[in-house]
Design a protein around this motif. Sequence first.
Motif, PDB file in Angstrom:
ATOM      1  N   ARG A 110       8.759  47.436 -69.109  1.00 35.37           N
ATOM      2  CA  ARG A 110      10.014  47.833 -68.454  1.00 35.37           C
ATOM      3  C   ARG A 110      10.994  48.465 -69.446  1.00 35.37           C
ATOM      4  O   ARG A 110      11.725  49.406 -69.102  1.00 35.37           O
ATOM      5  CB  ARG A 110      10.639  46.611 -67.779  1.00 35.37           C
ATOM      6  CG  ARG A 110      11.917  46.906 -67.006  1.00 35.37           C
ATOM      7  CD  ARG A 110      12.552  45.623 -66.483  1.00 35.37           C
ATOM      8  NE  ARG A 110      13.737  45.897 -65.698  1.00 35.37           N
ATOM      9  CZ  ARG A 110      13.747  46.066 -64.382  1.00 35.37           C
ATOM     10  NH1 ARG A 110      12.615  45.992 -63.705  1.00 35.37           N
ATOM     11  NH2 ARG A 110      14.863  46.319 -63.737  1.00 35.37           N
ATOM     12  N   LYS A 111      10.986  47.950 -70.686  1.00 36.15           N
ATOM     13  CA  LYS A 111      11.914  48.470 -71.689  1.00 36.15           C
ATOM     14  C   LYS A 111      11.670  49.944 -71.963  1.00 36.15           C
ATOM     15  O   LYS A 111      12.597  50.691 -72.278  1.00 36.15           O
ATOM     16  CB  LYS A 111      11.789  47.671 -72.985  1.00 36.15           C
ATOM     17  CG  LYS A 111      12.324  46.260 -72.899  1.00 36.15           C
ATOM     18  CD  LYS A 111      12.300  45.588 -74.268  1.00 36.15           C
ATOM     19  CE  LYS A 111      12.914  44.196 -74.197  1.00 36.15           C
ATOM     20  NZ  LYS A 111      12.920  43.538 -75.537  1.00 36.15           N
ATOM     21  N   ALA A 112      10.415  50.360 -71.866  1.00 39.11           N
ATOM     22  CA  ALA A 112      10.085  51.759 -72.153  1.00 39.11           C
ATOM     23  C   ALA A 112      10.623  52.686 -71.068  1.00 39.11           C
ATOM     24  O   ALA A 112      11.267  53.699 -71.371  1.00 39.11           O
ATOM     25  CB  ALA A 112       8.581  51.921 -72.305  1.00 39.11           C
ATOM     26  N   TRP A 113      10.348  52.359 -69.784  1.00 37.06           N
ATOM     27  CA  TRP A 113      10.748  53.286 -68.715  1.00 37.06           C
ATOM     28  C   TRP A 113      12.181  53.105 -68.223  1.00 37.06           C
ATOM     29  O   TRP A 113      12.736  53.997 -67.589  1.00 37.06           O
ATOM     30  CB  TRP A 113       9.785  53.227 -67.542  1.00 37.06           C
ATOM     31  CG  TRP A 113       9.574  51.885 -66.870  1.00 37.06           C
ATOM     32  CD1 TRP A 113       8.547  51.026 -67.079  1.00 37.06           C
ATOM     33  CD2 TRP A 113      10.396  51.290 -65.864  1.00 37.06           C
ATOM     34  NE1 TRP A 113       8.661  49.914 -66.279  1.00 37.06           N
ATOM     35  CE2 TRP A 113       9.797  50.058 -65.507  1.00 37.06           C
ATOM     36  CE3 TRP A 113      11.581  51.668 -65.203  1.00 37.06           C
ATOM     37  CZ2 TRP A 113      10.336  49.198 -64.552  1.00 37.06           C
ATOM     38  CZ3 TRP A 113      12.118  50.815 -64.254  1.00 37.06           C
ATOM     39  CH2 TRP A 113      11.507  49.600 -63.932  1.00 37.06           C
ATOM     40  N   SER A 114      12.803  51.947 -68.529  1.00 29.52           N
ATOM     41  CA  SER A 114      14.169  51.732 -68.037  1.00 29.52           C
ATOM     42  C   SER A 114      15.227  51.784 -69.136  1.00 29.52           C
ATOM     43  O   SER A 114      16.391  52.072 -68.874  1.00 29.52           O
ATOM     44  CB  SER A 114      14.275  50.384 -67.323  1.00 29.52           C
ATOM     45  OG  SER A 114      14.153  49.304 -68.252  1.00 29.52           O
ATOM     46  N   GLU A 115      14.817  51.526 -70.402  1.00 28.00           N
ATOM     47  CA  GLU A 115      15.791  51.496 -71.493  1.00 28.00           C
ATOM     48  C   GLU A 115      15.499  52.513 -72.590  1.00 28.00           C
ATOM     49  O   GLU A 115      16.293  52.692 -73.509  1.00 28.00           O
ATOM     50  CB  GLU A 115      15.843  50.092 -72.122  1.00 28.00           C
ATOM     51  CG  GLU A 115      16.224  48.991 -71.134  1.00 28.00           C
ATOM     52  CD  GLU A 115      16.151  47.611 -71.773  1.00 28.00           C
ATOM     53  OE1 GLU A 115      16.305  47.515 -73.016  1.00 28.00           O
ATOM     54  OE2 GLU A 115      15.937  46.621 -71.054  1.00 28.00           O
ATOM     55  N   GLY A 116      14.334  53.150 -72.513  1.00 25.07           N
ATOM     56  CA  GLY A 116      13.995  54.141 -73.534  1.00 25.07           C
ATOM     57  C   GLY A 116      13.580  53.533 -74.855  1.00 25.07           C
ATOM     58  O   GLY A 116      13.727  54.168 -75.905  1.00 25.07           O
ATOM     59  N   ASN A 172       7.077  56.446 -63.884  1.00 25.20           N
ATOM     60  CA  ASN A 172       8.348  57.132 -63.677  1.00 25.20           C
ATOM     61  C   ASN A 172       9.511  56.196 -64.019  1.00 25.20           C
ATOM     62  O   ASN A 172       9.301  55.083 -64.523  1.00 25.20           O
ATOM     63  CB  ASN A 172       8.452  57.690 -62.247  1.00 25.20           C
ATOM     64  CG  ASN A 172       8.498  56.572 -61.194  1.00 25.20           C
ATOM     65  OD1 ASN A 172       8.738  55.397 -61.482  1.00 25.20           O
ATOM     66  ND2 ASN A 172       8.266  56.965 -59.948  1.00 25.20           N
ATOM     67  N   HIS A 173      10.738  56.638 -63.735  1.00 26.23           N
ATOM     68  CA  HIS A 173      11.917  55.855 -64.129  1.00 26.23           C
ATOM     69  C   HIS A 173      12.086  54.586 -63.300  1.00 26.23           C
ATOM     70  O   HIS A 173      13.007  53.812 -63.551  1.00 26.23           O
ATOM     71  CB  HIS A 173      13.173  56.728 -64.014  1.00 26.23           C
ATOM     72  CG  HIS A 173      13.497  57.132 -62.618  1.00 26.23           C
ATOM     73  ND1 HIS A 173      12.766  58.081 -61.923  1.00 26.23           N
ATOM     74  CD2 HIS A 173      14.481  56.716 -61.771  1.00 26.23           C
ATOM     75  CE1 HIS A 173      13.276  58.233 -60.724  1.00 26.23           C
ATOM     76  NE2 HIS A 173      14.313  57.420 -60.600  1.00 26.23           N
ATOM     77  N   ARG A 174      11.205  54.359 -62.340  1.00 29.37           N
ATOM     78  CA  ARG A 174      11.235  53.114 -61.557  1.00 29.37           C
ATOM     79  C   ARG A 174      10.014  52.232 -61.842  1.00 29.37           C
ATOM     80  O   ARG A 174       9.803  51.231 -61.164  1.00 29.37           O
ATOM     81  CB  ARG A 174      11.300  53.438 -60.063  1.00 29.37           C
ATOM     82  CG  ARG A 174      12.605  54.127 -59.656  1.00 29.37           C
ATOM     83  CD  ARG A 174      12.643  54.398 -58.172  1.00 29.37           C
ATOM     84  NE  ARG A 174      13.888  55.034 -57.779  1.00 29.37           N
ATOM     85  CZ  ARG A 174      14.165  55.441 -56.540  1.00 29.37           C
ATOM     86  NH1 ARG A 174      13.255  55.276 -55.570  1.00 29.37           N
ATOM     87  NH2 ARG A 174      15.329  56.018 -56.261  1.00 29.37           N
ATOM     88  N   GLY A 175       9.228  52.626 -62.808  1.00 29.46           N
ATOM     89  CA  GLY A 175       8.074  51.834 -63.191  1.00 29.46           C
ATOM     90  C   GLY A 175       6.854  52.045 -62.323  1.00 29.46           C
ATOM     91  O   GLY A 175       5.903  51.251 -62.382  1.00 29.46           O
ATOM     92  N   LYS A 176       6.850  53.119 -61.533  1.00 34.02           N
ATOM     93  CA  LYS A 176       5.693  53.390 -60.686  1.00 34.02           C
ATOM     94  C   LYS A 176       4.723  54.327 -61.398  1.00 34.02           C
ATOM     95  O   LYS A 176       5.136  55.221 -62.136  1.00 34.02           O
ATOM     96  CB  LYS A 176       6.134  53.993 -59.356  1.00 34.02           C
ATOM     97  CG  LYS A 176       6.916  53.007 -58.493  1.00 34.02           C
ATOM     98  CD  LYS A 176       7.216  53.578 -57.118  1.00 34.02           C
ATOM     99  CE  LYS A 176       7.932  52.538 -56.243  1.00 34.02           C
ATOM    100  NZ  LYS A 176       8.183  53.058 -54.879  1.00 34.02           N
TER     101      LYS A 176
END
Length: 280
Positions: free
Chosen positions: A62-68, A11-15
């Motif tokens: 992290r770049k995928a779920w937080s920065e697209g 998800n958008h928090r990396g979970k």
Amino acid sequence: MAVSEGIFGLNHRGKITFMNSAALQMLRYDRPGQVIGQESHRFMHHRNSNGEHLSSEQCSMRKAWSEGVAVYSDSEMFKRGDGEDITVEFSANPLFDDDKLVGAVVNFSDITMRKAQEERIWHQANFDQLTGVPNRSLFIDRLTTVLDQARRNNALLALLFIDLDRFKPINDQHGHDVGDVVLQTVARRIQASLRQSDTVARIGGDEFVAILPSVESSSDARIAVKKITASIKRPMEIDGQSISVGVSIGIALFPDDGECVETLLKQADHAMYKIKSTER
């Protein structure tokens, strides 16, 4: 990617939001409930392929779920449920809902065995199988690298050409098995006589070389030669026999004696033969 490859969502928090059966099997989990809701980095992606621990900010997923941003790596480490690490190839692609970034989907394959095989092949191609020290190929590569560094830093470098004396009679009188132990012992003794930053290589039957980067003066090389000589000349106890071998060592210095691999090696070889001829 093939169905047999692992897939999990973030998800958008990396979970972790889901994980397919192939991923569960590779990561040694029995059911999705053991992983759903876990923070992916702390849970499984904590180190890079060099074994260095990653902070959550350094986590490539992290770049995928937080920065697209889509991410790919051909060598990362995932931690399994049993605590063991596996080497994986993975891609992490951002997941959008009406142009809103909501997480990512990660596809991965366990390449642990493939990487281990690649490392074995590389080691066999670059290291002497008898003594375990670098072979001629890796020696040339390392000498080329340190020469480039020496040029940039205006530093002095020493190359030692080490040739054993009276080694053939050992093979003839005691057999090749004893001769092999002598070579292994000599390699260890040379390494123990030098710094960790120095490189010892075997380039022929009873020929070794040593690269001494960043020496202060030619006297440093001569000190190293004395240490190596004294160490090699100590008797070796092999199969209840006392075996002794001599050594001749030539020195070539960068830049005084040459500025390229071929010239330095030739000069060190020539210096070694001069010493060998005077000792006969």
